[in-house]
Design an enzyme around this catalytic site. Structure first.
Site, mmCIF file in Angstrom:
data_model
loop_
_atom_site.group_PDB
_atom_site.id
_atom_site.type_symbol
_atom_site.label_atom_id
_atom_site.label_comp_id
_atom_site.label_asym_id
_atom_site.label_seq_id
_atom_site.Cartn_x
_atom_site.Cartn_y
_atom_site.Cartn_z
ATOM 1 N N ASP A 63 -38.236 22.534 12.112
ATOM 2 C CA ASP A 63 -36.796 22.481 11.848
ATOM 3 C C ASP A 63 -36.447 22.571 10.368
ATOM 4 O O ASP A 63 -37.318 22.477 9.498
ATOM 5 C CB ASP A 63 -36.203 21.190 12.456
ATOM 6 N N ASP A 132 -33.755 7.763 18.212
ATOM 7 C CA ASP A 132 -32.995 8.095 19.427
ATOM 8 C C ASP A 132 -33.806 8.952 20.407
ATOM 9 O O ASP A 132 -33.266 9.469 21.380
ATOM 10 C CB ASP A 132 -31.660 8.785 19.075
ATOM 11 N N HIS A 134 -35.497 11.817 19.734
ATOM 12 C CA HIS A 134 -35.614 13.265 19.520
ATOM 13 C C HIS A 134 -37.017 13.660 19.081
ATOM 14 O O HIS A 134 -37.718 12.877 18.439
ATOM 15 C CB HIS A 134 -34.558 13.778 18.523
ATOM 16 N N GLU A 139 -31.854 16.499 20.058
ATOM 17 C CA GLU A 139 -31.207 15.207 20.237
ATOM 18 C C GLU A 139 -30.969 14.943 21.732
ATOM 19 O O GLU A 139 -31.032 15.863 22.554
ATOM 20 C CB GLU A 139 -29.857 15.213 19.491
#
Ligand code: F6R
Length: 256
Positions: A63, A132, A134, A139
């Site tokens: 990313d 969270d 990811h 996400e």
């Protein structure tokens, strides 16, 4: 999934380092998928201290922040060159990192997927995990079959990553990330997680229901995943004793 619990992040990283070095010795032209973030720093540090030949290795990063040019201090281009690439003999042409300043993001993303395919696919995908859940920047509620694309960071990730930027308002809202479908095509995955802050996300990924709300839980469907954890990150796993038993009693030929 093979869950490897070690006393601390150094010993967990030592196991991960052995997995990567073994692959690069067995397959000098391996294709690595790479993550950034604080979790990977120990691994990249350890890899730079090994005498590995990177001249035939190809890499694809997961990313990059949209809007950050490669020279930006917080870009993942900069992270990778500072922490790994400039210390090893990798060829610049073999390094692939999403272009955060691409003018046509959908076209760039389709091209990135094509480059991964043309390289023969990813042999080993290194992953961290967000608080969270990811992986990459997929996400919660990301499609479980998603491909490389633009994503918006959750408030939680935005807040978590403010520590690198000094303040929340400097953190970009958008990223380009390989999709969960892209990650799932890697022949082998290696997920690292350290510290109590990751314990909930790790437990959801490993023992929770397979759900887009827990993006990392898609790894339960992958045939070859190793998860290297320190004690704190493993603290919420219900079957931790079993994972330790498996690791301690591995047959000789399976040892890492
Ligand atoms: C970044 C990436 C992310 C990070 C995750 C954990 O390339 O893939 O999924 O791995 O956000 O980040 P740290 O290690 O900083 O806690």
């Amino acid at each position: 999934m093979e869950i490897i619990i070690q006393p601390d992040s150094e010993t967990a990283t030592a196991v991960a380092t052995r997995i990567v070095t073994r692959l690069l010795r067995e397959k000098p032209n391996a294709v690595l998928g790479l993550a950034t973030g604080s979790t990977t720093l120990l691994l990249y540090g350890a890899l730079t201290r090994t005498k590995l030949d990177w001249s035939k290795v190809t890499t694809f990063n997961l990313d990059e922040y949209v809007g950050l040019p490669p020279a930006h201090e917080q870009s993942y281009h900069n992270f990778m060159w500072e922490n790994l690439f400039r210390h090893v003999n990798i060829r610049k042409k073999n390094v692939h990192i999403p272009d955060g300043v691409s003018r046509d993001i959908p076209k760039f993303c389709a091209g990135y997927e094509a480059q991964v395919r043309a390289a023969g696919g990813i042999d080993l995908q290194v992953l961290g995990i967000g608080t969270d859940g990811h992986i990459g920047f997929n996400e919660p509620t990301s499609s479980l079959t998603s491909r490389t694309r633009i994503k918006t960071l959750t408030r939680q990730t935005h807040k978590d990553n403010a520590r690198f930027f000094g303040s929340t308002d400097k953190v970009p809202h958008h990223v380009i990330t390989m999709g969960l479908g892209t990650i799932m095509e890697a022949r082998q995955c290696l997920l690292l997680a350290f510290g109590a802050k990751k314990a909930r996300a790790v437990a959801a990924a490993v023992e929770g229901p397979l759900a887009s709300l827990n993006p990392a839980s898609i790894l339960q469907m992958h045939p070859n995943v190793r998860v290297c954890l320190d004690h704190a990150a493993a603290a919420k796993l219900k079957r931790a004793d079993y994972y330790r038993r498996v690791f301690t009693n591995k047959p000789e030929w399976q040892r890492i």
